[in-house]
Design an enzyme around this catalytic site. Sequence first.
Site, PDB file in Angstrom:
ATOM      1  CD1 TRP A   1      -1.955  -2.250   1.943  1.00 48.34           C
ATOM      2  CD2 TRP A   1      -2.892  -1.449   0.076  1.00 48.34           C
ATOM      3  NE1 TRP A   1      -2.904  -3.148   1.524  1.00 48.34           N
ATOM      4  CE2 TRP A   1      -3.495  -2.684   0.389  1.00 48.34           C
ATOM      5  CE3 TRP A   1      -3.313  -0.763  -1.062  1.00 48.34           C
ATOM      6  CZ2 TRP A   1      -4.495  -3.251  -0.399  1.00 48.34           C
ATOM      7  CZ3 TRP A   1      -4.317  -1.317  -1.847  1.00 48.34           C
ATOM      8  CH2 TRP A   1      -4.892  -2.541  -1.513  1.00 48.34           C
TER       9      TRP A   1
ATOM     10  CG  ASP B   1      -2.964   4.010   4.226  1.00 49.23           C
ATOM     11  OD1 ASP B   1      -4.002   3.864   4.903  1.00 49.23           O
ATOM     12  OD2 ASP B   1      -2.701   3.305   3.227  1.00 49.23           O
TER      13      ASP B   1
ATOM     14  CE  LYS C   1      -8.091  -2.417   5.390  1.00 47.51           C
ATOM     15  NZ  LYS C   1      -8.386  -3.588   4.593  1.00 47.51           N
TER      16      LYS C   1
HETATM   17  N1  PLP Z   1      -4.078   1.165   2.654  1.00 44.75           N
HETATM   18  C1  PLP Z   1      -4.068   0.077   3.449  1.00 44.75           C
HETATM   19  C2  PLP Z   1      -3.121   0.023   4.616  1.00 44.75           C
HETATM   20  C3  PLP Z   1      -4.939  -0.991   3.179  1.00 44.75           C
HETATM   21  O1  PLP Z   1      -4.934  -2.074   3.958  1.00 44.75           O
HETATM   22  C4  PLP Z   1      -5.815  -0.897   2.070  1.00 44.75           C
HETATM   23  C5  PLP Z   1      -6.748  -1.996   1.749  1.00 44.75           C
HETATM   24  O2  PLP Z   1      -6.744  -3.040   2.331  1.00 44.75           O
HETATM   25  C6  PLP Z   1      -5.763   0.251   1.272  1.00 44.75           C
HETATM   26  C7  PLP Z   1      -4.903   1.260   1.598  1.00 44.75           C
HETATM   27  C8  PLP Z   1      -6.669   0.413   0.083  1.00 44.75           C
HETATM   28  O3  PLP Z   1      -7.913   0.770   0.550  1.00 44.75           O
HETATM   29  P1  PLP Z   1      -9.159   1.004  -0.435  1.00 44.75           P
HETATM   30  O4  PLP Z   1      -9.534  -0.339  -0.937  1.00 44.75           O
HETATM   31  O5  PLP Z   1     -10.164   1.633   0.486  1.00 44.75           O
HETATM   32  O6  PLP Z   1      -8.730   1.919  -1.515  1.00 44.75           O
END
Ligand code: PLP
Length: 353
Positions: A99, A166, A190
């Site tokens: 991510w 994030d 989550k």
């Molecule tokens: N950042 C983290 C730490 C994640 O775990 C996730 C998805 O699991 C995301 C970003 C992406 O999130 P989204 O699907 O809401 O774009």
Amino acid sequence: MKKHNFSAGPSILPQEVFEKTASAVLDFNGMGLSILEISHRSAAFLSVIEQARALTLELAGLNHDYEVLLLHGGASTQFLSVAYNLLNKKAAYINTGTWSDKAIKEAQAFGEVVVVASSKADGYRYIPKTFSVPKDADYLHITTNNTIYGTQYQTIPDTQVPLVADMSSDIFSRTLDYSKFSLIYAGAQKNLGASGVAMVIVKKDILGKVHRHIPSILDYQNQIKNESMFNTPATFAVYVNLLTLQWIKEQGGLQGMETKNQAKKTLLYTEVDRNPLIKGYAQKEDRSWMNVVFNLTDENMTSLFDDLCKQANISGIKGHRSIGGYRASIYNAMPIESVKVLVEVMQEFERKA
Ligand code: PLP
């Protein structure tokens, strides 16, 4: 019978949230209308979104130097919104997983991106502790919890430049000095409710410093002005977000969450370390409280372990497709009883192998 849901997200929600959601879908606040069919401009919905924003600040212990936004597009849209709104010339990123890597790639379109530390070469098993951030960086971006690899910052780094995080997979799971951050974002699916909405907490004084045109829908200042209603918000997800925040508050707020989460992760990691047939993925000092990632020492035993999980009504424990193995996600709403069931399965696995 309800399963023990270890899914990484969308994931388990508190039973109370389900019950209130079900009732609001049928008849919201006795209005004779469903939460799904009321206008986002109605007084009833305005109260929902205002309460959600206020409660977010309250739980984080932040004052009105910060604004809370509830936006579309998940955390992934924030990868680029952050850069659009904050990156003038140069930004620093720490790469601790898939991510972070995606956030870095999006930011590269907006200016110079300096990756000041990365654990990529070691399969993202740890959180880098030493790095130097250029003084002229517009911000430093970190991913506080790495959902796929099961690592988490145990202490938040000190920086001279604005800190952006994030927090999608560990938001409101522990006490933190949230005022260390200038911007926090998290997809809701989550610890904050249902998918469809991303929460952004932004310190107002970092905005308005870039010289580019920002598309209206991605422009934080525009969203602040419009109170997250520049277009129709994800009304249902915002409502579930409010219920989830209220549940966190009822559980004793972030201190209450931390106490419960600490007990759960200790129980599970103790078994992971004790059991000779199971091996944890992440380095011990950086282990995530939210995603417990592990492998079997003998992969030929996979079907036995899977069968035992199935018999025990365990769901969603398969590791992310990129690294395989197993991942037990034990977010805020996961009861310790379900963690105990998994520990018993691990012990039975040892006996039967
Ligand atoms: N950042 C983290 C730490 C994640 O775990 C996730 C998805 O699991 C995301 C970003 C992406 O999130 P989204 O699907 O809401 O774009």
